[in-house]
Enzyme design. Structure first.
Site, mmCIF file in Angstrom:
data_model
loop_
_atom_site.group_PDB
_atom_site.id
_atom_site.type_symbol
_atom_site.label_atom_id
_atom_site.label_comp_id
_atom_site.label_asym_id
_atom_site.label_seq_id
_atom_site.Cartn_x
_atom_site.Cartn_y
_atom_site.Cartn_z
ATOM 1 N N SER A 55 22.579 28.439 11.386
ATOM 2 C CA SER A 55 22.643 28.157 12.811
ATOM 3 C C SER A 55 21.338 27.548 13.340
ATOM 4 O O SER A 55 21.300 27.039 14.442
ATOM 5 C CB SER A 55 22.963 29.436 13.598
ATOM 6 N N LYS A 59 17.223 32.990 16.908
ATOM 7 C CA LYS A 59 17.711 32.050 17.925
ATOM 8 C C LYS A 59 16.576 31.543 18.813
ATOM 9 O O LYS A 59 15.512 32.144 18.870
ATOM 10 C CB LYS A 59 18.740 32.765 18.834
#
Lengths: 211, 211
Positions: A129, A170
Site C-alpha cells: 500500500s 500510512k
DNA sequence: CAATTAGTGGCACAAATGTACTGACGGTGT
DNA sequence: ACACCGTCAGTACATTTGTGCCACTAATTG
C-alpha cells in the site's frame, strides 16, 4: 539522523606483506573480540618470539595512516583504514544519463549515530500500500518513537495502531477531530478514524532494503 | 549481508545510582574512544581516589549481566546491555490491510556486519531511471565491489562505468559479446555496449533512504 | 538496634604491557 | 661492494594496570 565524516586521511601507501598480514589479523581480532590485542598477543599470532618486529610494523602502519593508538596505554589501537568507521561515499551515480566517473572518497556514511538513537525500532513491511512512496513489500522501515502525535507534520509516514484492529503504515493527516490514514496506492481507500482510537507508534526515519 | 541476533541476555537487574553512573560513563567513553578505559581512568572520571570502588562496581555490573571483560587483561571491558548492539525488530507492519499489534522484540537488526564488509561503498542516486525498482532520486545505494562481472546474475543492479562517459546505475544483462544496461523506467532506452567498454564497479547490496 | 550490603580510601604487589636498545639477516638499488 | 630498509631475536626497563586486602562509612533491611 545520519552523519557524514570528511576527515579520514584515506590510507594510500602500499603495505609490505608482513604489514598487511598483521593488519588483516588485527581487523579480524578486533572484529571478534571488540577490543585491541596486546603487542605480545600480536607477536604470538604472527609466530614471532620478540615484540620488536611488531613494534616496527605498527610504526609503519601508523605512518601510512592505517592505524593509531594512544602512547603508553594498553590495547588502545584503532584501525583507520576503512571498515568499522563507516561506508565510504564515492559520489553520485546517475540513474538516467551518465555522469563523470568517481574515484576517491568524498565523505563517509556513518550508520553508528543511528544505532545510538534511543528507542529506535524496525519493522518489516508487509504489503504494497506504500508502493508509490517506494516502500516495497519486504522492506525494513526504521521508526522513531513519537511522543506527541499532535506535532506530526501532515503527510508524515507513521506506524499507527488502530484500536482493536492492528498496526499499519500510512501517511498521517489530521481532519478536524479525526485522523486520516492514507495509503500510497490508489487501490487502497483512506481510513478516517477518531483520533482517540489511533495510537501513533512511530514515524518513518529510513527505509532499508537488502537485495 | 544483514544479520539478526536473537541472543542478547538482556540485563534485567536494576542498578544503584553509582553503578548506573559508571555504566553510562563507560558507554560514552567507549563510544567516543572505541576502546575501554582502564580502571584508574574510571576512578578519575568518577572523582574517586582509589581503584577499589570501581572494582566493586564492575563486579556488580558483571554479576547483573551488563558488562564483561577478560581477567587480568587491560582494557578488555565490553558492554553487553545496550543500544550499540542493533535496532530491535518489533515485527511486521501492514502496508495494506491491518495486522495484529506488535509489542515485544522478536529479533535484532544488526548493521555492523555490513560495515565490516571489505570494500563496501555507497553512492548517492541522481535521477529517476531506476524508479520502477523503487530506487528514488536522492537515495543512497550501498554497493559491493564486483571482481568477476562474468558471474553476475542477469538483471542484477550494478554501477557500471562506460568507457569515457561515466558511471550509471542499471540492470545488467549479457547479450552475446555485448552488455545491455537497462533502466527501470520506460522513458529510458536500454544501452547496448561492447563488454570491453564496460567496467562494473559494484553490485547493489542495499538501498538506504533517510526521511 | 543489629545485620547486611554497597561504597570509599589507602596501600601493596604481581602481572601485563608499551617501549627502547643492540645485533643480525636478507633483500634492493646504487 | 656498499648503503638502505624491512624484518627478526633477545634483552631490559619503567609504567600501566588488574587485583587483593584492610578498615571505615553510609544506606538499607529485618
Amino acid at each position: 539522523m545520519i552523519s557524514f565524516d570528511s576527515d579520514s586521511p584515506a590510507p594510500q601507501a602500499t603495505l609490505t606483506s608482513a604489514q598487511q598480514e598483521l593488519y588483516e589479523w588485527l581487523a579480524s581480532y578486533i572484529d571478534s573480540h571488540r577490543h585491541s590485542p596486546s603487542i605480545r598477543q600480536m607477536m604470538e599470532a604472527m609466530g614471532l618470539r620478540s615484540p620488536a618486529p611488531i613494534q616496527s610494523r605498527l610504526r609503519h602502519l601508523q605512518q601510512k595512516g592505517w592505524i593509531t593508538w594512544q602512547e603508553g596505554q594498553a590495547r588502545t589501537l584503532q584501525l583507520l583504514g576503512g571498515h568499522l568507521q563507516g561506508i565510504p561515499m564515492l559520489g553520485t551515480v546517475a540513474a538516467g544519463g551518465l555522469v563523470e566517473p568517481f574515484d576517491d572518497i568524498q565523505e563517509r556514511l556513518d550508520l553508528q549515530p543511528l544505532l545510538d538513537t534511543r528507542g529506535l525500532f524496525a519493522l518489516t513491511v508487509n504489503g504494497d500500500s506504500m508502493i508509490a512512496a517506494h516502500i516495497d513489500d519486504g522492506d525494513v522501515v526504521l521508526m522513531e518513537p513519537v511522543n506527541e502525535p499532535s506535532r506530526l507534520k501532515a503527510g508524515t509516514i507513521v506506524a499507527a495502531m488502530v484500536e482493536g484492529r492492528g498496526t499499519t503504515l500510512k501517511h498521517f493527516h489530521r481532519q478536524g477531530a479525526m485522523v486520516r490514514l492514507e495509503a500510497a496506492n490508489p487501490a487502497y481507500a483512506p481510513l478516517l478514524i477518531e483520533a482517540e482510537q489511533v495510537a501513533v507508534q512511530g514515524k518513518l526515519v529510513a527505509v532499508w532494503r537488502q537485495v
